[in-house]
Scaffold this active site. Sequence first.
Site, PDB file in Angstrom:
ATOM      1  N   ASP A  78       0.825  -1.214   0.000  1.00  0.00           N
ATOM      2  CA  ASP A  78       0.000   0.000   0.000  1.00  0.00           C
ATOM      3  C   ASP A  78       0.856   1.261   0.000  1.00  0.00           C
ATOM      4  O   ASP A  78       0.463   2.280  -0.575  1.00  0.00           O
ATOM      5  CB  ASP A  78      -0.925   0.002   1.216  1.00  0.00           C
ATOM      6  CG  ASP A  78      -2.150  -0.871   1.002  1.00  0.00           C
ATOM      7  OD1 ASP A  78      -2.125  -1.689   0.066  1.00  0.00           O
ATOM      8  OD2 ASP A  78      -3.118  -0.732   1.760  1.00  0.00           O
ATOM      9  N   CYS A 119       1.029  -7.722   5.772  1.00  0.00           N
ATOM     10  CA  CYS A 119       0.533  -6.514   5.109  1.00  0.00           C
ATOM     11  C   CYS A 119      -0.979  -6.451   4.956  1.00  0.00           C
ATOM     12  O   CYS A 119      -1.704  -7.392   5.212  1.00  0.00           O
ATOM     13  CB  CYS A 119       1.262  -6.264   3.802  1.00  0.00           C
ATOM     14  SG  CYS A 119       3.031  -5.949   4.089  1.00  0.00           S
ATOM     15  N   ASP A 120      -1.412  -5.279   4.464  1.00  0.00           N
ATOM     16  CA  ASP A 120      -2.751  -4.765   4.699  1.00  0.00           C
ATOM     17  C   ASP A 120      -3.890  -5.633   4.168  1.00  0.00           C
ATOM     18  O   ASP A 120      -4.854  -5.909   4.871  1.00  0.00           O
ATOM     19  CB  ASP A 120      -2.885  -3.372   4.087  1.00  0.00           C
ATOM     20  CG  ASP A 120      -1.903  -2.381   4.686  1.00  0.00           C
ATOM     21  OD1 ASP A 120      -0.757  -2.770   4.937  1.00  0.00           O
ATOM     22  OD2 ASP A 120      -2.271  -1.219   4.885  1.00  0.00           O
ATOM     23  N   LYS A 121      -3.859  -6.016   2.904  1.00  0.00           N
ATOM     24  CA  LYS A 121      -4.969  -6.772   2.317  1.00  0.00           C
ATOM     25  C   LYS A 121      -4.685  -8.256   2.291  1.00  0.00           C
ATOM     26  O   LYS A 121      -5.594  -9.063   2.106  1.00  0.00           O
ATOM     27  CB  LYS A 121      -5.252  -6.297   0.887  1.00  0.00           C
ATOM     28  CG  LYS A 121      -5.421  -4.802   0.733  1.00  0.00           C
ATOM     29  CD  LYS A 121      -6.414  -4.228   1.715  1.00  0.00           C
ATOM     30  CE  LYS A 121      -6.367  -2.718   1.748  1.00  0.00           C
ATOM     31  NZ  LYS A 121      -5.068  -2.153   2.111  1.00  0.00           N
ATOM     32  N   CYS A 191       5.366  -2.141   8.113  1.00  0.00           N
ATOM     33  CA  CYS A 191       5.695  -0.798   8.625  1.00  0.00           C
ATOM     34  C   CYS A 191       5.476  -0.724  10.134  1.00  0.00           C
ATOM     35  O   CYS A 191       4.523  -1.268  10.667  1.00  0.00           O
ATOM     36  CB  CYS A 191       4.875   0.251   7.895  1.00  0.00           C
ATOM     37  SG  CYS A 191       5.160   0.276   6.111  1.00  0.00           S
ATOM     38  N   GLU A 439      -6.875   4.510  -0.082  1.00  0.00           N
ATOM     39  CA  GLU A 439      -6.474   5.139   1.175  1.00  0.00           C
ATOM     40  C   GLU A 439      -6.007   6.567   0.922  1.00  0.00           C
ATOM     41  O   GLU A 439      -5.493   6.883  -0.143  1.00  0.00           O
ATOM     42  CB  GLU A 439      -5.342   4.336   1.823  1.00  0.00           C
ATOM     43  CG  GLU A 439      -5.792   2.984   2.317  1.00  0.00           C
ATOM     44  CD  GLU A 439      -4.682   2.211   3.004  1.00  0.00           C
ATOM     45  OE1 GLU A 439      -4.998   1.232   3.694  1.00  0.00           O
ATOM     46  OE2 GLU A 439      -3.509   2.594   2.848  1.00  0.00           O
ATOM     47  N   SER A 464      -5.174   5.102   5.559  1.00  0.00           N
ATOM     48  CA  SER A 464      -4.139   4.183   6.008  1.00  0.00           C
ATOM     49  C   SER A 464      -4.191   4.071   7.520  1.00  0.00           C
ATOM     50  O   SER A 464      -4.627   4.994   8.223  1.00  0.00           O
ATOM     51  CB  SER A 464      -2.772   4.715   5.564  1.00  0.00           C
ATOM     52  OG  SER A 464      -1.737   4.112   6.309  1.00  0.00           O
TER      53      SER A 464
END
Length: 548
Positions: A78, A119-121, A191, A439, A464
């Site tokens: 992202d 990670c995000d997704k 992150c 985002e 985010s």
Amino acid sequence: MRSDEVKKGYTRAPNRSLLRALGVTDREMDLPFIGIANSWNTVVPGHTHLRQLAERVREGISAGGGVPFEFNTIGICDGIAMGHEGMRYSLPSRETIADSVELMVQAHRFDGLVCLCTCDKIVPGMLMAAARCNIPTIVVTGGPMLSGHCGGKDLSLIDVFEGVGKVSAGVMSDEELRELEKCAMPGCGSCQGLYTANTMACMTEALGMSLPRCAAIPAVHAEKLAIARESGERVVSLVRDGVRPRDIITRASMRNAVRVDMALGGSTNTVLHLMAIAEEASVPLTLGDFNEIGDAVPHICHMQPGGPHSMETLYYAGGIPAVFHRLLPHLENAPTTSGKDVRDIAGSVSVIDASVIRPLEDPVHTAGGLKILKGSLAPSGSVIKAGAVSDTMWTHIGPARVFDSEKSAMDAILSDRIREGDVIVIRYEGPAGAPGMPEMLSPTSAIMGRGMTRVALITDGRFSGGTRGPCIGHVAPEAAVGGPIALVEEGDQISIDLNAQRLDLLVGGEELERRRAAWQAPGRSLEGVLLRYSRMVDQADRGAVMKK
């Protein structure tokens, strides 16, 4: 075993012949077949080390008496996709990941599954697939990146994003920003703060789908290698005991995950993802659950970006088991993939650092870190990370500054056309309208970097997990389907009240009806994935899942 469908009986001789081409032995033909869904790639920092973890998972599966079969799925970063057209593809990738894992699991009749992801997704996509396929599954999240360092200060990616705003405001030089970008991200891992990737790792552990401590272990620590090995062994036991994801992902465990989310002050994206996972597991979960739990569970961990603590700090304070320990009076008992119930885990540990995981009676905020706001501007709901909002902005009324895209809003922020007190409205960035619900970390970080403390931002898109400040996302219904956010005009007064959980457009009903009669949805030229996604995606208050 499910895998007997591809390896037992004389009619399966051709299937076995192909398996023998992989080196599968006669003895292994009688063992459970375990899939390893690995999102390793060399694009995403959170994924570059997953190949090494996969080796440990394979060793664990073999040691536990199973046969490992590894396959890959996609993973979008992202941060790299942020701020341009690429971000429209991020949320749709969640569905592609879930579909790809389902396809591999069902086609090859695996008996069990290890999801190796960061990670995000990617993490929610794999959890959705696990709930959908419902074969014994354990998740290994890859772990957070270590903090960067510059000038004696701990750094994360958000420092770089906010540096862009500082340069535009003239308080940081281009050269200083360049030095910052070189030292903020020191290596592999997700992150550093409690952004979406790490929040979802915490949610995975809170749901009971990963082993205790997994979420907060830094990517480079030996303990991460050890827990990967243990997870490989453990999944074979889950197969033998017949423990499936829907035995773990229940209404009780979902509500426990929301409790942990509130205590940590996690990313607003968890609302989308937890609801999507609940949908796949056939577990009832609504926006109302988030506010009910948030009213009861205080915010006790002041994590980045709203606070000072990184995931590494949370790890050394005791990780998610220590958060469980604090939340013990609130937790419902639920099983986990470890074989221990969640309350047993909570009772077997202690908090190592009370300044990081604070007592319930001495919280950062008395209410949970997320709030669902409803009102005339968001009849179906919206989400804000209240734990990252200053007390002075919990109530605010200001004039709307209306933009029909993130880019136009970003141009206005960087060219000094936004004033303190303004309420920026970015619309047509919702699930169907964008499409892909991008985002908005770039504009929120630019506002913070420019030192503006009384500017609010409202969008039918997303934020985010790195966003901080009075930023309200997931406004539903979205503008593209005629939600009230489509009717806002420049200068309209907007009221935000986090205490009352309200988001209101202060415009009379007759005037809104006049505007609605004249409104037309803007056209957008689409093709490929985004065209299909825009036609099939549901609204944010339903987790932006595909319509049934």
